[in-house]
Design a protein around this motif. Structure first.
Motif, PDB file in Angstrom:
ATOM      1  N   TYR A 197      18.124 -12.328  52.707  1.00  0.00           N
ATOM      2  CA  TYR A 197      19.286 -11.471  53.078  1.00  0.00           C
ATOM      3  C   TYR A 197      19.051 -10.630  54.607  1.00  0.00           C
ATOM      4  O   TYR A 197      18.319  -9.431  54.375  1.00  0.00           O
ATOM      5  N   ASN A 231      33.878  -7.829  55.792  1.00  0.00           N
ATOM      6  CA  ASN A 231      34.383  -7.848  54.349  1.00  0.00           C
ATOM      7  C   ASN A 231      35.956  -7.791  54.361  1.00  0.00           C
ATOM      8  O   ASN A 231      36.654  -7.949  53.733  1.00  0.00           O
ATOM      9  N   TYR A 276      23.257 -15.305  50.701  1.00  0.00           N
ATOM     10  CA  TYR A 276      24.235 -15.003  49.621  1.00  0.00           C
ATOM     11  C   TYR A 276      23.878 -15.959  48.509  1.00  0.00           C
ATOM     12  O   TYR A 276      24.665 -15.963  47.336  1.00  0.00           O
ATOM     13  N   SER A 295      32.891 -12.702  53.474  1.00  0.00           N
ATOM     14  CA  SER A 295      32.119 -11.979  54.511  1.00  0.00           C
ATOM     15  C   SER A 295      32.350 -13.000  55.852  1.00  0.00           C
ATOM     16  O   SER A 295      31.710 -13.827  56.062  1.00  0.00           O
TER      17      SER A 295
HETATM   18  N1  TRP Z   1      28.697  -6.285  53.332  1.00  0.00           N
HETATM   19  C1  TRP Z   1      27.931  -7.252  52.681  1.00  0.00           C
HETATM   20  C2  TRP Z   1      27.828  -8.507  53.329  1.00  0.00           C
HETATM   21  O1  TRP Z   1      29.013  -9.253  53.403  1.00  0.00           O
HETATM   22  C3  TRP Z   1      28.260  -7.322  51.115  1.00  0.00           C
HETATM   23  C4  TRP Z   1      27.477  -8.161  50.519  1.00  0.00           C
HETATM   24  C5  TRP Z   1      26.139  -8.768  50.496  1.00  0.00           C
HETATM   25  C6  TRP Z   1      28.052  -9.131  49.377  1.00  0.00           C
HETATM   26  N2  TRP Z   1      25.913  -9.706  49.621  1.00  0.00           N
HETATM   27  C7  TRP Z   1      26.855 -10.056  48.938  1.00  0.00           C
HETATM   28  C8  TRP Z   1      29.338  -9.127  48.564  1.00  0.00           C
HETATM   29  C9  TRP Z   1      27.189 -10.760  47.693  1.00  0.00           C
HETATM   30  C10 TRP Z   1      29.340  -9.950  47.724  1.00  0.00           C
HETATM   31  C11 TRP Z   1      28.328 -10.717  47.090  1.00  0.00           C
HETATM   32  O2  TRP Z   1      27.149  -9.164  53.556  1.00  0.00           O
END
Ligand code: TRP
Length: 319
Positions: free
Chosen positions: A54, A165, A205, A281
């Motif tokens: 991430y 988002n 993700y 996202s």
């Molecule tokens: N703001 C984050 C993004 O979009 C939120 C997020 C990270 C997220 N990982 C996720 C939302 C997994 C849902 C599922 O990067």
């Protein structure tokens, strides 16, 4: 990072239930991402931000650290820093730690409990800075407080690429609110995740430790507890796909079998392989974000990126 919501009244709870049911009756089933963040969900999200795959959190932090002198120079003396969201992230701490002549820090969030708690934490850490939390839904215009020191300009702060988002229409509406709150001579400091090799995005993700999958499925556990629904947690799996044409990650829960889910007085039929959309996202190009910002009256005055152009922090002035 969002946290659990405060206690709701029975009327509010019923409105939320009706909203969830309406989402499950859409041609493409969907549930609002706000249900990610119960206590467990908030902890899981915190864990996501530290995962090796991430990249957004670490990259944005790196950009802030590498350019903090330039950022503080642009913000200038006696500014009012208005954060959309409850604040107290490491990024906000870096900013406050370097902005020693801020007029006031104003975190804005709809969840009063979480907001007051994080404001108190920030007061303990930054005793010299006046901190005035505002309980408000920041997707609509809200009134700014009157600090002891009259601010010279308003700086709206929106880190984390949370703008991603929002759908494009909703993002435009939000930018309009930010433009209004920045006021004459004000600016927006915003974190915006960038379009890049889809493999890098999809990995972020779909982490190998499965934390994002747990986070996504946890939404159903949360609904079962709050709304007495009967989602079978073992019958749903996590999916996150990057759609190149839309420039966005689409996050869904996928049903592993034909099933019926009870929620409220409804029985919702779901087919094997059918999904429930839980989050978008959006990733932007620099040109795409600039065009959107300009369409509401901002001018992108400065863009900072990391060496790999994964992420951007942008300073948009209102002139
Ligand atoms: N703001 C984050 C993004 O979009 C939120 C997020 C990270 C997220 N990982 C996720 C939302 C997994 C849902 C599922 O990067």
């Amino acid at each position: 990072m969002p946290l659990p919501q405060a206690q709701r009244s029975p009327v509010e709870e019923n409105e939320e239930l009706q909203e969830i049911i309406a989402g499950l009756h859409q041609p493409e089933k969907m549930i609002s991402p706000k249900y990610f963040y119960d206590e467990r969900g908030s902890l899981l999200f915190e864990k996501i931000t530290t995962l090796p795959e991430y990249y957004p959190t670490e990259t944005e932090l790196g950009i802030m650290r590498a350019n903090i002198d330039e950022i503080t120079a642009l913000v200038g003396a006696q500014a009012s820093l208005i954060e959309f969201g409850s604040g107290s992230s490491l990024k906000t701490r870096i900013l406050l730690g370097h902005l020693d002549d801020l007029a006031v820090y104003v975190p804005v969030d709809i969840s009063e409990e979480l907001l007051l708690e994080s404001a108190q934490k920030m007061r303990d850490e930054f005793p010299e800075t006046e901190i005035i939390p505002v309980v408000a839904d920041f997707t609509r215009q809200f009134a700014l407080p009157n600090p002891t020191i009259m601010p010279k300009r308003n700086i709206v702060y929106f880190p984390g690429s949370t703008i991603g988002n929002f759908t494009h229409d909703a993002a435009l509406e939000l930018l309009k609110v930010m433009h209004h709150e920045a006021g004459t001579g004000g600016a927006l400091l915003i974190g915006v995740d960038l379009q890049k090799d889809p493999a890098i995005i999809e990995r972020a993700y779909n982490d190998s430790a499965g934390v994002t999958a747990k986070f996504n499925v946890n939404m159903l556990r949360h609904l079962n507890r709050e709304f007495e629904s009967d989602f079978d947690l073992d019958a749903w799996s996590h999916e996150a796909l990057y759609d190149r044409d839309e420039g966005r990650v689409e996050i869904r829960l996928i049903s592993s079998r034909d099933q019926t889910v009870k929620i409220g007085n409804e029985a919702i039929r779901v087919m094997a392989g059918e999904g429930i959309l839980t989050e978008y996202s959006h990733k932007y190009t620099l040109e795409g974000f600039a065009a959107m910002a300009e369409s509401v009256g901002f001018r992108v005055a400065k863009v900072w990126t990391d060496p790999n152009d994964l992420f951007s922090v942008q300073y948009c002035v209102r002139d």
